[in-house]
Design a protein around this motif. Structure first.
Motif, mmCIF file in Angstrom:
data_model
loop_
_atom_site.group_PDB
_atom_site.id
_atom_site.type_symbol
_atom_site.label_atom_id
_atom_site.label_comp_id
_atom_site.label_asym_id
_atom_site.label_seq_id
_atom_site.Cartn_x
_atom_site.Cartn_y
_atom_site.Cartn_z
ATOM 1 N N CYS A 178 31.462 33.104 -27.625
ATOM 2 C CA CYS A 178 31.659 34.461 -27.662
ATOM 3 C C CYS A 178 31.073 35.361 -26.622
ATOM 4 O O CYS A 178 31.230 36.570 -26.390
ATOM 5 C CB CYS A 178 31.639 35.051 -29.180
ATOM 6 N N PHE A 244 33.600 37.690 -39.677
ATOM 7 C CA PHE A 244 34.479 38.528 -38.969
ATOM 8 C C PHE A 244 36.012 38.137 -39.113
ATOM 9 O O PHE A 244 36.143 37.389 -39.889
ATOM 10 C CB PHE A 244 34.001 38.233 -37.478
ATOM 11 N N THR A 320 29.436 41.593 -35.349
ATOM 12 C CA THR A 320 30.456 40.979 -35.509
ATOM 13 C C THR A 320 31.051 41.103 -36.987
ATOM 14 O O THR A 320 32.005 40.744 -37.304
ATOM 15 C CB THR A 320 30.228 39.229 -35.436
ATOM 16 N N LYS A 347 34.662 45.782 -32.882
ATOM 17 C CA LYS A 347 35.256 44.696 -33.516
ATOM 18 C C LYS A 347 35.871 45.356 -34.727
ATOM 19 O O LYS A 347 36.721 44.219 -35.200
ATOM 20 C CB LYS A 347 34.175 43.740 -33.710
ATOM 21 N N HIS A 352 37.302 39.910 -33.933
ATOM 22 C CA HIS A 352 36.493 39.253 -32.836
ATOM 23 C C HIS A 352 37.379 38.362 -31.938
ATOM 24 O O HIS A 352 37.753 37.364 -32.530
ATOM 25 C CB HIS A 352 35.338 38.339 -33.541
ATOM 26 N N ALA A 357 35.861 38.705 -26.010
ATOM 27 C CA ALA A 357 35.181 39.869 -26.628
ATOM 28 C C ALA A 357 34.303 40.701 -25.695
ATOM 29 O O ALA A 357 34.138 41.638 -25.577
ATOM 30 C CB ALA A 357 34.231 39.367 -27.810
#
Length: 424
Positions: A178, A244, A320, A347, A352, A357
């Protein structure tokens, strides 16, 4: 189109006295669940309303919601060739085209040998993989598509951008889960400082919302279970956060040395002044409880930008909406920046976007500087009392913003932090 040689002797780049050259963002492109294009996506995060909806493709799973870019139709955007491209590549090509046009550039006239491409992606073509695995099981090995591999491997986003826009310089994919999009932008910063390129198309992308991936995330209890109210499910820093919501997105920026941008007399949204990276070395999925790895990346980014922690006006948090991440990140922010910069997590709106991201959040960070406007954190109704930071909620906050930190953290404990500043 004639290709130029990829090598030419050049003097080392500096702005005098061996100083690192300023690197700036001159173009932005984006596709998110908030809309197609930067304008629609920025307006969506300013509204501060969650975009998650019930996803028919996930019917029968425990978690049946996602933040898809529902208005995006690859065939409409790219024509018949879209059928040979996984969706993560389609998203990237559209975002890259917007960014190039926004920067006032024409690929027909640039020196492709000096144009680099760095695109982060965590998962690659997950939909293609699942689809062709079903073909293998149901119809046999001889019916598996010959396009399987070139459709699914993560580097193909960068590869197709190069083919589409005549970019023949350094070209690679960063895969730090991520944090991938932020790692890509940081890597692009290094390419420009080292004079490997004159311009870099950089960003991140992901479109991995499939039954298999969602089942995996759900079974590790990473996802929100608020399926009866999807739009309110992603709630960073809220007391009732429970995980998330998976999203898809692509974000692309055009990076060039500031003196080159000034010579072209083009708009500079923000400078990418610093980049820091680190590893938690702690756990395969859980962040360090005190955010130690994130702190290392943050301090490295500040040092790279020649900034002190007290210079930071705003933090675009990784945020998140998971219990562990939001608490550990807030502790790190409080410890390193006790003066209390404003904090937001976009977010809550976009979900997410995994490998995409860090890139879309870097763009939102640049827009925060450009417009002196901090987006609100969607669905923040009751801030967790253990989270002692200034989280912006409810409505956008108009304020002077000269320095923004953009945090991105990934599974495996991989951290990437960008420091963005007002153009100077």
């Amino acid at each position: 189109m004639t290709r130029r040689s990829c090598w030419r002797p050049r003097a080392p780049v500096s702005d005098g006295g061996g100083a690192k050259p300023d690197v700036t963002i001159t173009g932005m492109g984006m596709v998110t669940s908030g809309g197609i294009g930067v304008k629609q996506s920025w307006e969506a995060v300013l509204r501060g309303e969650g975009t998650a909806t019930t996803d028919p493709a996930l019917e029968g799973l425990d978690v049946t919601m996602s933040c898809r870019a529902e208005d995006f139709d690859g065939k409409e955007q790219l024509g018949r060739r879209a059928r040979k491209l996984d969706r993560f590549v389609q998203l990237t090509l559209v975002a890259a085209k917007e960014a190039i046009e926004d920067a006032g550039l024409d690929p027909e006239s640039w020196d492709g040998a000096r144009i680099g491409v760095v695109i982060g992606c965590g998962m690659g073509g997950a939909p293609t993989w699942e689809q062709e695995h079903s073909v293998l099981l149901e119809r046999g090995h001889d019916r598996v598509s010959p396009h399987l591999i070139p459709r699914m491997i993560p580097n193909m986003a960068a590869g197709h951008v190069a083919m589409e826009f005549d970019a023949h310089g350094p070209n690679f994919c960063t895969a730090t889960a991520c944090a991938s999009g932020a790692t890509a932008i940081g890597s692009a910063l290094d390419l420009l400082r080292l004079d490997r390129c004159d311009l870099v198309i950089a960003g991140g992308t992901e479109s991995g919302i499939t039954p298999l991936s969602i089942a995996g995330f759900a079974n590790m209890t990473a996802l929100s279970g608020r399926v009866d109210d999807p739009a309110a499910a992603s709630r960073p820093f809220d007391s009732d956060r429970d995980g998330f919501v998976a999203g898809e997105a692509a974000g692309v920026v055009i990076l060039e040395r500031a003196r080159d941008a000034d010579a072209r007399a083009v708009r500079r949204y923000a400078d990418v002044a610093g980049y820091g990276a680190s590893a938690d070395g702690h756990h395969v999925t859980a962040p360090h409880p005190e955010g130690a790895g994130g702190e290392g990346a943050l301090r490295a980014a500040l040092a790279d930008a020649d900034l002190s922690a007290s210079d930071v006006d705003h933090v675009n948090a990784h945020g998140t909406s998971t219990p562990l991440n939001d608490l550990s990140e807030s502790r790190m922010i409080s410890r390193v920046m006790p003066h209390g910069p404003s904090v937001t997590s976009t977010k809550g709106v976009t979900g997410h976007a995994l490998g995409g991201a860090g890139a879309i959040e870097a763009i939102f960070s640049g827009l925060t500087i450009h417009h002196n406007t901090v987006p609100p954190t969607a669905n923040l109704e009751n801030q967790d009392p253990e989270i002692e930071i200034d989280v912006v909620g409810g409505a956008p906050r108009e304020t002077d913003v000269d320095v923004v930190i953009s945090d991105s953290f990934g599974f495996g404990g991989q951290n990437a932090v960008l420091a963005l500043t007002s153009p100077r």
